[in-house]
Design a protein around this motif. Structure first.
Motif, mmCIF file in Angstrom:
data_model
loop_
_atom_site.group_PDB
_atom_site.id
_atom_site.type_symbol
_atom_site.label_atom_id
_atom_site.label_comp_id
_atom_site.label_asym_id
_atom_site.label_seq_id
_atom_site.Cartn_x
_atom_site.Cartn_y
_atom_site.Cartn_z
ATOM 1 N N LYS A 271 0.853 -1.180 0.000
ATOM 2 C CA LYS A 271 0.000 0.000 0.000
ATOM 3 C C LYS A 271 0.893 1.236 0.000
ATOM 4 O O LYS A 271 1.933 1.270 0.647
ATOM 5 N N ILE A 272 0.473 2.234 -0.756
ATOM 6 C CA ILE A 272 1.268 3.455 -0.862
ATOM 7 C C ILE A 272 0.518 4.624 -0.238
ATOM 8 O O ILE A 272 -0.671 4.826 -0.507
ATOM 9 N N THR A 273 1.224 5.364 0.571
ATOM 10 C CA THR A 273 0.622 6.536 1.214
ATOM 11 C C THR A 273 1.108 7.797 0.513
ATOM 12 O O THR A 273 2.021 7.756 -0.312
ATOM 13 N N GLU A 274 0.496 8.907 0.872
ATOM 14 C CA GLU A 274 0.916 10.185 0.302
ATOM 15 C C GLU A 274 2.359 10.499 0.685
ATOM 16 O O GLU A 274 3.108 11.085 -0.104
ATOM 17 N N ALA A 275 2.767 10.048 1.857
ATOM 18 C CA ALA A 275 4.150 10.250 2.308
ATOM 19 C C ALA A 275 5.121 9.472 1.421
ATOM 20 O O ALA A 275 6.216 9.949 1.103
ATOM 21 N N ASN A 276 4.711 8.246 0.996
ATOM 22 C CA ASN A 276 5.552 7.449 0.094
ATOM 23 C C ASN A 276 5.750 8.145 -1.251
ATOM 24 O O ASN A 276 6.844 8.129 -1.823
ATOM 25 N N VAL A 277 4.671 8.749 -1.751
ATOM 26 C CA VAL A 277 4.752 9.486 -3.021
ATOM 27 C C VAL A 277 5.720 10.659 -2.889
ATOM 28 O O VAL A 277 6.542 10.910 -3.767
ATOM 29 N N SER A 278 5.650 11.366 -1.756
ATOM 30 C CA SER A 278 6.551 12.503 -1.511
ATOM 31 C C SER A 278 8.012 12.045 -1.450
ATOM 32 O O SER A 278 8.901 12.702 -2.000
ATOM 33 N N ASP A 279 8.236 10.891 -0.792
ATOM 34 C CA ASP A 279 9.593 10.341 -0.720
ATOM 35 C C ASP A 279 10.106 9.975 -2.109
ATOM 36 O O ASP A 279 11.269 10.228 -2.443
ATOM 37 N N ALA A 280 9.223 9.376 -2.911
ATOM 38 C CA ALA A 280 9.602 8.986 -4.270
ATOM 39 C C ALA A 280 9.958 10.208 -5.109
ATOM 40 O O ALA A 280 10.944 10.207 -5.849
ATOM 41 N N MET A 281 9.159 11.273 -4.962
ATOM 42 C CA MET A 281 9.414 12.479 -5.741
ATOM 43 C C MET A 281 10.694 13.180 -5.287
ATOM 44 O O MET A 281 11.357 13.848 -6.074
ATOM 45 N N ARG A 282 11.057 13.004 -4.016
ATOM 46 C CA ARG A 282 12.319 13.557 -3.534
ATOM 47 C C ARG A 282 13.497 12.862 -4.251
ATOM 48 O O ARG A 282 14.452 13.499 -4.663
ATOM 49 N N ASP A 283 13.367 11.547 -4.421
ATOM 50 C CA ASP A 283 14.404 10.786 -5.130
ATOM 51 C C ASP A 283 14.437 11.159 -6.611
ATOM 52 O O ASP A 283 15.511 11.247 -7.220
ATOM 53 N N VAL A 284 13.253 11.373 -7.189
ATOM 54 C CA VAL A 284 13.168 11.782 -8.598
ATOM 55 C C VAL A 284 13.821 13.148 -8.788
ATOM 56 O O VAL A 284 14.577 13.372 -9.738
ATOM 57 N N ARG A 285 13.538 14.075 -7.849
ATOM 58 C CA ARG A 285 14.123 15.420 -7.916
ATOM 59 C C ARG A 285 15.644 15.342 -7.878
ATOM 60 O O ARG A 285 16.343 15.990 -8.660
ATOM 61 N N LYS A 286 16.157 14.524 -6.973
ATOM 62 C CA LYS A 286 17.598 14.357 -6.846
ATOM 63 C C LYS A 286 18.203 13.772 -8.124
ATOM 64 O O LYS A 286 19.250 14.224 -8.602
#
Length: 475
Positions: free
Chosen positions: A21-36
């Protein structure tokens, strides 16, 4: 191409796929990695910031968190946003009537302007036009000679003068093209090692004198943000119609490709993907997004195959495969066609799901040359009937090709295995074909299919042996 960025994107998506299950926090973490990952790829900071914001909003709006396969939905959203970031692009060149259509190439020195001019002329020739190359780079030593040699290789006319006045040469070239019925003029202009006022003034004067219908900026993709900044400066002076990114095959990061459209507002029209003169491709944002995310580029692969494989020849080969009469001459033709398409590794990169698996594979395109040498050392009979190649023949072939005997044995064994597999597939026995695609196109299923073909062969020709009183009886 973009190997580093592809690897990081795949790592992000794998981390999400492992969660039930994915939470909104997981999406934010993923986007942080994408940004990097994007910043490390030398993508413009403002572009990265907007991209991540758009993806996050789209992910939340699409209810990724509640979906059955959240990681897959997120991949789709990232793919769509990458496509939007690099596009839309119209790769068509609009020609004027009556001609000639004047295409001017500008850019810094060392970006590949002269070679790209020849590549573009070859592209135009293949599309039914009669191009004229104009050597108007009067600053760089040997630039005129280089373009003349490239024109001779392509059998395309090159206009040049012994002059230091670029405006005069450009005007005379247009006049010459009109008098001799050329459809298109490809104008190669002078560059400098950096953007300076003198260069800008010269290019602007040439543009004013001949009023080109299309102005393309040639940018070296490997320079990242420098390419984007120079594109911005050129656009302010020349009003560009598009950008041609060169050396994209050597760019592991992709910063220029992802930034140039967003920063300058000008689309990427073509990309240079190799040194050879046929290595110029139309730029398609949706296909490039697929390559970046490791999803392959089947459309481009099919287009390349259509260029190098004739339909009639393919039908003949299919009949031979079905009969099992596929010989080494046919095998050689296929290998040469693969080489023209860019080699095995380039083809595999375009297949869905294969991009991420190539890092652990040692693929040597030089192997095709060794195969050619071995086949050319065979007699016509041996090529038609590979089953007659015994130990003594293998020694002779190895000596002729300058390889070891085990190299010849390995090629013959691989050929027979491939022939049996193709016969099984072409003959309607789709067990191998179904397993090949149901398990996904990867090296494990390819190996399984090939070994399956080998087993069919072994069973059909296996001789039954019975031991009786210490003797072996064959029947």
């Amino acid at each position: 191409m973009f190997e580093s960025l592809t690897e990081k994107f795949n790592s992000v998506f794998r981390s999400l796929a492992g969660r039930g299950k994915i939470t909104e926090a997981n999406v934010s973490d993923a986007m942080r990695d994408v940004r990097k990952a994007l910043l490390e790829a030398d993508v413009n900071y403002n572009v990265v910031k907007k991209f991540c914001k758009d993806v996050t909003q789209a992910a939340i709006g699409a209810e990724v968190i509640k979906s059955l396969h959240p990681s897959q939905v997120l991949v789709k959203i990232v793919n769509d946003e990458l496509t939007k970031l690099m596009g839309p692009v119209d790769t068509r060149i609009y020609f004027v009537s009556p001609g000639p259509t004047v295409i001017m190439l500008a850019g810094l020195q060392g970006g590949g302007k002269t070679t790209t001019a020849a590549k573009l002329a070859k592209y135009l020739l293949a599309n039914g036009k009669t191009p004229l190359l104009v050597a108007d780079d009067l600053q760089r030593p040997a630039a005129i000679e280089q373009l003349i040699i490239l024109g001779q290789q392509l059998n395309i006319d090159v206009y040049s003068e012994d002059s230091k006045n670029s405006v005069k040469v450009a005007k005379n070239a247009v006049k010459h093209a009109k008098e001799n019925n050329y459809d298109v003029i490809v104008l190669d202009t002078a560059g400098r090692l950096h953007v300076d006022e003198e260069m800008m003034a010269e290019v602007a004067n040439v543009a004013k004198a001949v009023t080109p219908h299309q102005i393309y900026l040639i940018c070296d993709a490997m320079t990242g943000q420098d390419a984007v900044n120079s594109a911005k400066e050129f656009n302010e002076r020349l009003e560009l119609d598009g950008v041609i990114l060169t050396k994209l095959d050597g760019d592991a990061r992709g910063g220029a490709a992802l930034s140039v459209k967003a920063v300058t507002g000008k689309p990427i029209k073509f990309i240079g993907v190799g040194e050879k003169l046929d290595k110029l491709e139309e730029f398609h944002p949706e296909r490039m997004a697929g390559r970046i995310l490791g999803m392959g580029d089947v459309v481009t692969l099919v287009e390349k195959a259509q260029e190098h494989f004739e339909v009639e020849e393919a039908e003949k080969l299919q009949k031979k495969m079905a009969k099992g009469s596929f010989g080494f001459d046919d095998f050689l033709k296929q290998m040469q066609a693969v080489k023209k398409m860019g080699g095995i590794k380039d083809m595999l990169k375009m297949m869905p799901g294969m991009g991420g698996q190539l890092a652990d594979m040692d693929i040597d395109d030089g192997e095709i040359r060794r195969m050619e040498a071995i086949v050319y050392s065979m007699t016509q009979t041996e090529r038609r009937e590979p089953d007659i190649i015994d130990a003594s023949r293998r020694r002779r072939v190895a000596a002729g090709a300058g390889v070891q005997v085990h190299d010849v044995s390995g090629l013959v064994k691989t050929f027979k295995r491939s022939r049996d597999m193709m016969k099984a597939m072409s003959g309607g026995k789709l067990g191998g074909l179904k397993s090949l695609f149901s398990g996904g196109l990867n090296m494990d299923t390819l190996s399984a299919a090939m070994s399956g073909g080998r087993k069919i062969k072994q069973r059909s020709k296996r001789k039954r042996t019975i031991k009786r009183r210490g003797k072996i009886k064959r029947r």
